[in-house]
Write a protein that holds these residues in place. Structure first.
Motif, PDB file in Angstrom:
ATOM      1  N   GLY A  89       0.761  -1.244   0.000  1.00  0.00           N
ATOM      2  CA  GLY A  89       0.000   0.000   0.000  1.00  0.00           C
ATOM      3  C   GLY A  89       0.787   1.285   0.000  1.00  0.00           C
ATOM      4  O   GLY A  89       0.211   2.371  -0.113  1.00  0.00           O
ATOM      5  N   GLY A  90       2.124   1.216   0.136  1.00  0.00           N
ATOM      6  CA  GLY A  90       2.916   2.438   0.234  1.00  0.00           C
ATOM      7  C   GLY A  90       3.025   3.199  -1.075  1.00  0.00           C
ATOM      8  O   GLY A  90       2.755   2.662  -2.147  1.00  0.00           O
ATOM      9  N   MET A  91       3.474   4.449  -0.978  1.00  0.00           N
ATOM     10  CA  MET A  91       3.540   5.311  -2.157  1.00  0.00           C
ATOM     11  C   MET A  91       4.855   5.186  -2.916  1.00  0.00           C
ATOM     12  O   MET A  91       4.946   5.608  -4.067  1.00  0.00           O
ATOM     13  N   GLY A  92       5.903   4.648  -2.299  1.00  0.00           N
ATOM     14  CA  GLY A  92       7.160   4.453  -3.006  1.00  0.00           C
ATOM     15  C   GLY A  92       7.747   5.734  -3.555  1.00  0.00           C
ATOM     16  O   GLY A  92       8.177   5.788  -4.707  1.00  0.00           O
ATOM     17  N   THR A  93       7.809   6.766  -2.711  1.00  0.00           N
ATOM     18  CA  THR A  93       8.192   8.093  -3.200  1.00  0.00           C
ATOM     19  C   THR A  93       9.620   8.164  -3.715  1.00  0.00           C
ATOM     20  O   THR A  93       9.935   8.997  -4.565  1.00  0.00           O
ATOM     21  N   ARG A  94      10.511   7.291  -3.255  1.00  0.00           N
ATOM     22  CA  ARG A  94      11.899   7.344  -3.711  1.00  0.00           C
ATOM     23  C   ARG A  94      12.076   6.740  -5.099  1.00  0.00           C
ATOM     24  O   ARG A  94      13.140   6.853  -5.697  1.00  0.00           O
ATOM     25  N   LEU A  95      11.023   6.107  -5.606  1.00  0.00           N
ATOM     26  CA  LEU A  95      11.049   5.561  -6.961  1.00  0.00           C
ATOM     27  C   LEU A  95       9.969   6.256  -7.796  1.00  0.00           C
ATOM     28  O   LEU A  95       9.248   5.640  -8.559  1.00  0.00           O
ATOM     29  N   ARG A  96       9.899   7.572  -7.630  1.00  0.00           N
ATOM     30  CA  ARG A  96       8.822   8.345  -8.237  1.00  0.00           C
ATOM     31  C   ARG A  96       8.796   8.231  -9.758  1.00  0.00           C
ATOM     32  O   ARG A  96       7.740   8.397 -10.386  1.00  0.00           O
ATOM     33  N   GLU A  97       9.918   7.925 -10.384  1.00  0.00           N
ATOM     34  CA  GLU A  97       9.931   7.763 -11.839  1.00  0.00           C
ATOM     35  C   GLU A  97       8.910   6.714 -12.286  1.00  0.00           C
ATOM     36  O   GLU A  97       8.330   6.816 -13.367  1.00  0.00           O
ATOM     37  N   GLU A  98       8.706   5.712 -11.448  1.00  0.00           N
ATOM     38  CA  GLU A  98       7.756   4.647 -11.767  1.00  0.00           C
ATOM     39  C   GLU A  98       6.464   4.762 -10.970  1.00  0.00           C
ATOM     40  O   GLU A  98       5.377   4.521 -11.490  1.00  0.00           O
ATOM     41  N   THR A  99       6.569   5.112  -9.699  1.00  0.00           N
ATOM     42  CA  THR A  99       5.414   5.025  -8.809  1.00  0.00           C
ATOM     43  C   THR A  99       4.460   6.212  -8.931  1.00  0.00           C
ATOM     44  O   THR A  99       3.414   6.218  -8.300  1.00  0.00           O
ATOM     45  N   GLU A 100       4.803   7.186  -9.733  1.00  0.00           N
ATOM     46  CA  GLU A 100       3.832   8.243 -10.031  1.00  0.00           C
ATOM     47  C   GLU A 100       2.631   7.670 -10.768  1.00  0.00           C
ATOM     48  O   GLU A 100       1.521   8.181 -10.679  1.00  0.00           O
ATOM     49  N   PHE A 101       2.858   6.565 -11.478  1.00  0.00           N
ATOM     50  CA  PHE A 101       1.810   6.000 -12.328  1.00  0.00           C
ATOM     51  C   PHE A 101       1.309   4.645 -11.849  1.00  0.00           C
ATOM     52  O   PHE A 101       0.277   4.167 -12.310  1.00  0.00           O
ATOM     53  N   LYS A 102       2.028   3.998 -10.947  1.00  0.00           N
ATOM     54  CA  LYS A 102       1.638   2.672 -10.502  1.00  0.00           C
ATOM     55  C   LYS A 102       2.175   2.446  -9.093  1.00  0.00           C
ATOM     56  O   LYS A 102       3.153   3.084  -8.693  1.00  0.00           O
ATOM     57  N   PRO A 103       1.570   1.536  -8.320  1.00  0.00           N
ATOM     58  CA  PRO A 103       2.131   1.201  -7.000  1.00  0.00           C
ATOM     59  C   PRO A 103       3.441   0.434  -7.180  1.00  0.00           C
ATOM     60  O   PRO A 103       3.638  -0.272  -8.166  1.00  0.00           O
ATOM     61  N   LYS A 104       4.338   0.569  -6.209  1.00  0.00           N
ATOM     62  CA  LYS A 104       5.655  -0.053  -6.350  1.00  0.00           C
ATOM     63  C   LYS A 104       5.599  -1.562  -6.622  1.00  0.00           C
ATOM     64  O   LYS A 104       6.406  -2.074  -7.401  1.00  0.00           O
ATOM     65  N   PRO A 105       4.682  -2.335  -6.011  1.00  0.00           N
ATOM     66  CA  PRO A 105       4.649  -3.766  -6.314  1.00  0.00           C
ATOM     67  C   PRO A 105       4.386  -4.089  -7.785  1.00  0.00           C
ATOM     68  O   PRO A 105       4.630  -5.215  -8.213  1.00  0.00           O
ATOM     69  N   MET A 106       3.899  -3.111  -8.545  1.00  0.00           N
ATOM     70  CA  MET A 106       3.639  -3.339  -9.959  1.00  0.00           C
ATOM     71  C   MET A 106       4.776  -2.851 -10.858  1.00  0.00           C
ATOM     72  O   MET A 106       4.692  -2.981 -12.080  1.00  0.00           O
ATOM     73  N   VAL A 107       5.841  -2.314 -10.288  1.00  0.00           N
ATOM     74  CA  VAL A 107       7.024  -1.952 -11.080  1.00  0.00           C
ATOM     75  C   VAL A 107       7.661  -3.245 -11.580  1.00  0.00           C
ATOM     76  O   VAL A 107       7.814  -4.210 -10.836  1.00  0.00           O
ATOM     77  N   GLU A 108       8.043  -3.259 -12.848  1.00  0.00           N
ATOM     78  CA  GLU A 108       8.432  -4.510 -13.483  1.00  0.00           C
ATOM     79  C   GLU A 108       9.921  -4.816 -13.401  1.00  0.00           C
ATOM     80  O   GLU A 108      10.766  -3.930 -13.482  1.00  0.00           O
ATOM     81  N   ILE A 109      10.195  -6.095 -13.242  1.00  0.00           N
ATOM     82  CA  ILE A 109      11.537  -6.665 -13.406  1.00  0.00           C
ATOM     83  C   ILE A 109      11.425  -7.683 -14.527  1.00  0.00           C
ATOM     84  O   ILE A 109      10.673  -8.654 -14.416  1.00  0.00           O
ATOM     85  N   GLY A 110      12.130  -7.456 -15.613  1.00  0.00           N
ATOM     86  CA  GLY A 110      12.070  -8.388 -16.725  1.00  0.00           C
ATOM     87  C   GLY A 110      10.698  -8.533 -17.341  1.00  0.00           C
ATOM     88  O   GLY A 110      10.357  -9.588 -17.869  1.00  0.00           O
ATOM     89  N   GLY A 111       9.896  -7.484 -17.265  1.00  0.00           N
ATOM     90  CA  GLY A 111       8.563  -7.521 -17.854  1.00  0.00           C
ATOM     91  C   GLY A 111       7.474  -8.037 -16.944  1.00  0.00           C
ATOM     92  O   GLY A 111       6.301  -8.049 -17.322  1.00  0.00           O
ATOM     93  N   TYR A 112       7.812  -8.467 -15.721  1.00  0.00           N
ATOM     94  CA  TYR A 112       6.839  -8.979 -14.764  1.00  0.00           C
ATOM     95  C   TYR A 112       6.860  -8.109 -13.517  1.00  0.00           C
ATOM     96  O   TYR A 112       7.933  -7.749 -13.032  1.00  0.00           O
ATOM     97  N   PRO A 113       5.712  -7.782 -12.917  1.00  0.00           N
ATOM     98  CA  PRO A 113       5.708  -6.969 -11.694  1.00  0.00           C
ATOM     99  C   PRO A 113       6.525  -7.619 -10.591  1.00  0.00           C
ATOM    100  O   PRO A 113       6.534  -8.849 -10.454  1.00  0.00           O
ATOM    101  N   ILE A 114       7.187  -6.812  -9.775  1.00  0.00           N
ATOM    102  CA  ILE A 114       8.004  -7.377  -8.706  1.00  0.00           C
ATOM    103  C   ILE A 114       7.156  -8.229  -7.759  1.00  0.00           C
ATOM    104  O   ILE A 114       7.645  -9.213  -7.205  1.00  0.00           O
TER     105      ILE A 114
END
Length: 272
Positions: free
Chosen positions: A13-38
């Protein structure tokens, strides 16, 4: 008791502010590694040890996570679509399925991590359960963590790791945590890496209306009464707090040598 017998709670549920390049548009758990969400990588790790019942604590942009799992088969299979009739047919063999059971629990936009788990307790069936964060990967032996938890008989067990960055520092005395400090300057190299086991009674330390972090509201209190055990992990562990760390994990996956993957050549929708 092993990991396969326990449900897994994942904090999403966190905002992941230190990874704002990605988390502005999606929650951090959905940031992808190799095309799949973490979060897929994390859940696959737990499934490798037999745990297939997940409770995801949603908050910031939780609808994106809901949408992913509601449409999981559409996102993860080759499809044939008949545009005349609208029929959609999977091109994957029928035995290539995941057997994950996923509870998507809205725990509040402003909730801190302790409160998120407290709100999810009503969906946890057993007296013991696993907890982890939705933004890190590891090659931790989850059965060994559970075995340590059972052997020491404390209300909770955390995994201590040796990264180069700072998180909650653990003061250790043999196999018991005697102090817990949230994100200080690391002194002896051990920090809280997540991958935790809890007894339900640990959350009796919280009042129903408290909004506290898991670290400050629960782990510190457990450490102060000698009820927080530790499992020391000497292998790979990496969080994804920054863009550089996201790139590092993607490079490891692309190399075919991702330590957390266990069997990286296995198709993404086939259980290990």
């Amino acid at each position: 008791m092993s990991a396969s017998s326990l449900e897994t709670v994942i904090l999403c549920g966190g905002m992941g502010t230190r990874l704002r390049e990605e988390t502005e548009f999606k929650p951090k758990p959905m940031v992808e590694i190799g095309g799949y969400p973490i979060i897929w990588h994390i859940m696959r790790h737990y499934r490798h040890y037999g745990s297939n019942r997940f409770i995801l604590c949603l908050g910031y942009k939780g609808d994106i996570i809901r949408n992913y799992f509601l449409n999981y088969h559409l996102y993860t299979k080759d499809l044939q679509i008949d545009l005349e009739t609208g029929n959609v047919e999977s091109l994957m063999p029928t035995d290539n399925r995941v057997d994950w059971k996923v509870n998507l629990v809205e725990t509040g936009q402003a909730s801190l991590t302790g409160r998120r788990i407290y709100r999810a307790l009503k969906y946890i069936q057993g007296d013991s359960f696993l907890v982890t964060y939705g933004d890190g990967v590891s090659d931790i032996d989850l059965d060994a963590v559970v075995s340590q938890h059972r052997r020491l008989g404390r209300l909770a067990t955390v995994t201590a790791v040796h990264p180069s960055s700072r998180f909650g520092e653990l003061g250790l005395d043999e196999d018991v945590v005697r102090s817990f400090q949230e994100k200080p300057q690391v002194k002896d190299g051990w920090i809280n890496g997540g991958y935790m086991v809890f007894q339900r009674r640990a959350f009796d330390l919280m009042e129903p209306d408290e909004n506290v972090t898991l670290e400050g509201g629960i782990l510190e209190r457990l450490a102060s009464i000698g009820e927080l055990a530790v499992y020391r992990h000497h292998g790979f562990w990496q969080c994804m707090d920054t863009f550089r760390e996201m790139q590092l994990l993607n490079d490891l996956w692309a190399s075919g040598r991702a330590p957390w993957a266990f069997s990286q050549t296995t198709p993404m929708n086939v259980p290990d």
